[in-house]
Write an enzyme that holds these catalytic residues in place. Structure first.
Site, mmCIF file in Angstrom:
data_model
loop_
_atom_site.group_PDB
_atom_site.id
_atom_site.type_symbol
_atom_site.label_atom_id
_atom_site.label_comp_id
_atom_site.label_asym_id
_atom_site.label_seq_id
_atom_site.Cartn_x
_atom_site.Cartn_y
_atom_site.Cartn_z
ATOM 1 N N PHE A 1 0.870 -1.179 0.000
ATOM 2 C CA PHE A 1 0.000 0.000 0.000
ATOM 3 C C PHE A 1 0.903 1.224 0.000
ATOM 4 O O PHE A 1 1.650 1.442 0.962
ATOM 5 C CB PHE A 1 -0.817 -0.078 1.285
ATOM 6 C CG PHE A 1 -1.752 1.048 1.601
ATOM 7 C CD1 PHE A 1 -3.034 1.088 1.075
ATOM 8 C CD2 PHE A 1 -1.388 2.039 2.509
ATOM 9 C CE1 PHE A 1 -3.933 2.082 1.435
ATOM 10 C CE2 PHE A 1 -2.279 3.044 2.879
ATOM 11 C CZ PHE A 1 -3.547 3.060 2.333
ATOM 12 N N ALA A 2 0.858 1.990 -1.071
ATOM 13 C CA ALA A 2 1.808 3.094 -1.204
ATOM 14 C C ALA A 2 1.082 4.428 -1.079
ATOM 15 O O ALA A 2 0.579 4.979 -2.067
ATOM 16 C CB ALA A 2 2.548 2.987 -2.534
ATOM 17 N N GLN B 1 6.522 -8.361 45.419
ATOM 18 C CA GLN B 1 5.355 -7.573 45.031
ATOM 19 C C GLN B 1 5.677 -6.589 43.887
ATOM 20 O O GLN B 1 4.830 -6.345 43.017
ATOM 21 C CB GLN B 1 4.851 -6.799 46.245
ATOM 22 C CG GLN B 1 3.372 -6.517 46.184
ATOM 23 C CD GLN B 1 2.855 -5.917 47.471
ATOM 24 O OE1 GLN B 1 3.424 -4.960 47.999
ATOM 25 N NE2 GLN B 1 1.773 -6.464 47.984
ATOM 26 N N GLU C 1 1.010 3.243 10.141
ATOM 27 C CA GLU C 1 -0.451 3.292 9.927
ATOM 28 C C GLU C 1 -1.116 4.357 10.824
ATOM 29 O O GLU C 1 -2.222 4.181 11.326
ATOM 30 C CB GLU C 1 -1.073 1.910 10.072
ATOM 31 C CG GLU C 1 -0.515 0.982 8.999
ATOM 32 C CD GLU C 1 -1.332 -0.231 8.706
ATOM 33 O OE1 GLU C 1 -2.560 -0.149 8.774
ATOM 34 O OE2 GLU C 1 -0.722 -1.265 8.390
ATOM 35 N N GLY C 2 -0.386 5.455 10.996
ATOM 36 C CA GLY C 2 -0.874 6.575 11.804
ATOM 37 C C GLY C 2 -0.226 6.531 13.175
ATOM 38 O O GLY C 2 -0.427 5.580 13.929
ATOM 39 N N GLU D 1 -0.164 10.049 17.913
ATOM 40 C CA GLU D 1 -0.699 11.417 17.894
ATOM 41 C C GLU D 1 -1.851 11.513 16.886
ATOM 42 O O GLU D 1 -2.881 12.151 17.166
ATOM 43 C CB GLU D 1 0.412 12.421 17.541
ATOM 44 C CG GLU D 1 1.487 12.601 18.612
ATOM 45 C CD GLU D 1 2.474 11.428 18.724
ATOM 46 O OE1 GLU D 1 2.507 10.558 17.825
ATOM 47 O OE2 GLU D 1 3.227 11.382 19.724
#
Ligand code: CAA
Length: 381
Positions: free
Chosen positions: A123-124, A279, A363-364, A367
């Protein structure tokens, strides 16, 4: 949302889990070192129907859904995050646009070979100056009779060197902003389609991210996806699904970090007691377990909405944001739990740390996901 998986979804998850444990464990370690594309594993996944999970059977796919797809990407990514994203980029970004926006002729020509894995997809969209600002496309496509002539450059394209099919975005009307962007199906063997270089990256070494350039690349007009000017919307809708794939990849990395930490916490002793008895470590493990489950639920919620044909933009951004940050936190804690050993290549957690980072970027970025989510919550307040 029905929280009970169907038999077909469980079966797809179990097949992927078995394959990942038996075949991908060594591959994950080796390809991180060699940076080699895991070709044999990808071919086997094709035979198992894992490269066309949500493609309907009439186009040669497995005819399952996005929930099954997310479960499979998680399982693959537990053992090899590179394989996870290779399959995700091929499926969500390479194949889905043809299924979602293609004509019947385009679906019949491309999907069967993509579902079998004979043709891999990429996917370009991203360009040197158009990453987060995806609308700033400089790649140009000019109509010339029965062809479009494409010139331009794309950056960070997953599967770029291996793909036979590229979903390419280019400007057909530069004066019309994002309404001037169009999408094309390009056969990468066409003259003028060039792989310029593969990036040397921090992680996911076997998933190659390439710079592509196009010099007078002639694309048949019949390979336009949808209509001229629809490209930006096709890209955004595609990314709604792609982000589910990356969320699932991040869940896989986070789960791998948790599983490695649990094992180490039982085995490693300090001050005479296993780490698991302290813990400080228990709380880290508890937080990791909660966040892995929460990230998976968000991911499956987005996948389930997509399967029902309902809008999933906000939920897929939420899933990707939360799962990516969970992967990064879990991998950081896993290194911390392993102490000095966690900083060496003797344990897998240092790879998880490097692999996790990209899920907050591609893919984003996180932000951008916050921008998408806040846009939705502010509109619907
Ligand atoms: N579905 C359908 N349409 C959508 C949409 C969606 N999810 N999101 C936006 N749109 C439409 C809007 O309705 C609007 O349409 P109209 O103008 O007709 O009303 C149009 O798109 C523009 O919307 P915005 O004004 O919101 O667009 P914007 O320019 O402000 O950009 C953005 C929005 C969210 C920042 C977007 O540019 C974006 O997602 N950027 C990040 C890009 C990205 O994820 N890139 C990664 C590429 S893939 C990769 O990483 C490489 C790889 O190989 C893995």
């Amino acid at each position: 949302m029905d929280l009970e998986l169907t038999e077909a979804q469980r079966e797809a998850r179990d097949v992927a889990r078995r394959f990942a444990r038996e075949k991908l464990d060594r591959v994950g370690i080796e390809v991180d070192r060699t940076h080699q594309f895991p070709r044999a594993a990808i071919e086997e996944l094709g035979k198992l129907g894992m490269l066309g999970i949500f493609i309907p059977q009439e186009y040669g796919g497995s005819g399952l859904d996005n929930v099954a797809y997310a479960l499979v990407i998680e399982e693959l990514s537990v053992e090899c995050a590179s394989t996870g994203v290779i399959v995700s980029a091929h499926s969500s970004l390479g194949s889905w646009p043809i299924l979602g926006a293609g004509s019947e002729a385009q679906r019949l020509r491309y999907l069967p070979k993509m579902a079998s894995g004979e043709w891999l997809g990429c996917f370009a969209l991203t360009e040197p100056q158009a990453g987060s600002d995806a609308a700033g496309q400089k790649t140009r496509a000019v109509r010339d009779g029965d062809f479009y002539v494409v010139n331009g450059t794309k950056n960070f394209i997953t599967n770029g060197p291996e793909a036979a099919i590229c979903i390419l975005f280019a400007n057909t009307a530069p004066d019309q902003g994002h309404h001037g962007i169009s999408a094309f199906i390009v056969e990468t063997s066409s003259p003028g389609f060039n792989v310029v270089r593969t990036e040397d990256k921090m992680g996911i070494h076997a998933a190659h991210s390439a710079q592509l350039s196009f010099s007078d690349l002639r694309v048949p007009a019949e390979n336009l996806l949808g209509s001229e000017g629809e490209g930006f919307k096709i890209a955004m809708k595609t990314l709604d699904g792609g982000r589910i794939g990356i969320a699932a990849q991040a869940v896989g990395i986070a789960r791998a970090a948790l599983e490695a930490s649990l094992k180490y916490a039982h085995e490693r002793k300090t001050f005479g007691n296993p780490l698991a008895s302290y813990q400080a470590i228990q709380w880290k493990l508890a937080d990791m377990a909660v966040e892995v489950d929460a990230a998976r639920l968000l991911t499956l919620q987005a996948a389930s909405l997509k399967d029902r044909g309902e809008p999933c933009t906000k939920q897929s951004a939420m899933a990707k944001l939360f799962a990516a940050e969970t992967a990064m936190k879990a991998a950081t804690e896993a290194v911390q739990i392993h102490g000095g050993y966690g900083y060496t290549k003797q344990f897998k957690v240092e790879r998880f740390f490097r692999d996790a980072k990209i899920t907050e970027i591609y893919e984003g970025t996180s932000e951008i996901q916050r921008l998408v989510i806040s846009g939705h919550v502010l509109r619907n307040r």
